[in-house]
Design a protein around this motif. Structure first.
Motif, PDB file in Angstrom:
ATOM      1  N   LEU A 115       0.866  -1.172   0.000  1.00  0.00           N
ATOM      2  CA  LEU A 115       0.000   0.000   0.000  1.00  0.00           C
ATOM      3  C   LEU A 115       0.908   1.228   0.000  1.00  0.00           C
ATOM      4  N   LEU A 116       0.582   2.203  -0.848  1.00  0.00           N
ATOM      5  CA  LEU A 116       1.423   3.397  -0.989  1.00  0.00           C
ATOM      6  C   LEU A 116       0.754   4.618  -0.364  1.00  0.00           C
ATOM      7  N   ASN A 117       1.559   5.482   0.198  1.00  0.00           N
ATOM      8  CA  ASN A 117       1.030   6.710   0.798  1.00  0.00           C
ATOM      9  C   ASN A 117       0.678   7.726  -0.283  1.00  0.00           C
ATOM     10  N   ASP A 118      -0.245   8.613   0.044  1.00  0.00           N
ATOM     11  CA  ASP A 118      -0.523   9.797  -0.780  1.00  0.00           C
ATOM     12  C   ASP A 118      -1.019  10.871   0.180  1.00  0.00           C
ATOM     13  N   ASP A 119      -1.177  12.078  -0.324  1.00  0.00           N
ATOM     14  CA  ASP A 119      -1.536  13.206   0.556  1.00  0.00           C
ATOM     15  C   ASP A 119      -3.046  13.389   0.726  1.00  0.00           C
ATOM     16  N   ILE A 132      -0.879  -0.277  10.623  1.00  0.00           N
ATOM     17  CA  ILE A 132      -0.318  -0.396   9.264  1.00  0.00           C
ATOM     18  C   ILE A 132      -0.542   0.904   8.485  1.00  0.00           C
ATOM     19  N   MET A 133      -1.733   1.484   8.637  1.00  0.00           N
ATOM     20  CA  MET A 133      -2.033   2.756   7.958  1.00  0.00           C
ATOM     21  C   MET A 133      -1.017   3.830   8.357  1.00  0.00           C
ATOM     22  N   LEU A 134      -0.717   3.890   9.671  1.00  0.00           N
ATOM     23  CA  LEU A 134       0.250   4.889  10.169  1.00  0.00           C
ATOM     24  C   LEU A 134       1.657   4.621   9.622  1.00  0.00           C
TER      25      LEU A 134
HETATM   26  N1  TYC Z   1      -1.301  10.378   4.074  1.00  0.00           N
HETATM   27  C1  TYC Z   1      -2.755  10.288   4.171  1.00  0.00           C
HETATM   28  C2  TYC Z   1      -3.282  11.458   4.962  1.00  0.00           C
HETATM   29  O1  TYC Z   1      -2.536  12.156   5.628  1.00  0.00           O
HETATM   30  C3  TYC Z   1      -3.192   8.974   4.842  1.00  0.00           C
HETATM   31  C4  TYC Z   1      -2.803   7.753   4.061  1.00  0.00           C
HETATM   32  C5  TYC Z   1      -2.277   6.660   4.725  1.00  0.00           C
HETATM   33  C6  TYC Z   1      -2.991   7.679   2.695  1.00  0.00           C
HETATM   34  C7  TYC Z   1      -1.934   5.496   4.030  1.00  0.00           C
HETATM   35  C8  TYC Z   1      -2.677   6.537   1.980  1.00  0.00           C
HETATM   36  O2  TYC Z   1      -1.846   4.299   1.973  1.00  0.00           O
HETATM   37  C9  TYC Z   1      -2.145   5.443   2.656  1.00  0.00           C
HETATM   38  N2  TYC Z   1      -4.583  11.672   4.925  1.00  0.00           N
END
Ligand code: TYC
Length: 102
Positions: free
Chosen positions: A28-32, A57-59
């Motif tokens: 899973l990849l982060n985005d803003d 995991i999300m964090l």
């Molecule tokens: N970075 C996003 C935010 O600050 C949260 C996020 C976490 C998005 C994990 C994607 O795979 C993800 N809202």
């Protein structure tokens, strides 16, 4: 007898190596933009995590940019990626999910 017992003293056994199917990491990849709670929901819904596991995991993804969310056979990994990508697209979030051979 001719005294040639060389062959009889060498025993060759063949043993088939156990075949294991290749495994694939689902990342899973982060985005803003994708909301944190939406990512937590995805991890609960498609990866069977508890709320606490999903939040952790999300964090990790949020802080490090990427995390492995599970390891599966090719077919299962492909299905998970498709489910996540479809669910994110339907909710108009840019969340990205990919797979990679282990
Ligand atoms: N970075 C996003 C935010 O600050 C949260 C996020 C976490 C998005 C994990 C994607 O795979 C993800 N809202």
């Amino acid at each position: 007898k001719d005294g040639n017992d060389q062959d009889a003293s060498v025993i060759t056994k063949t043993r088939a190596k156990t075949q294991r199917p290749p495994l694939y990491k689902v990342l899973l990849l982060n985005d803003d933009y994708t909301p944190m709670e939406f990512v937590v929901h995805i991890l609960e819904r498609f990866f069977g995590m508890t709320h606490a596991q999903a939040f952790e995991i999300m964090l990790t993804v949020h802080k490090k940019g990427v995390a492995v969310v599970g390891v599966f056979s090719f077919e299962v990994a492909e299905t998970k990626v498709a489910q996540v990508m479809d669910f994110a697209r339907r909710h108009q979030h840019p969340l990205q999910c990919t797979m990679e051979k282990e």
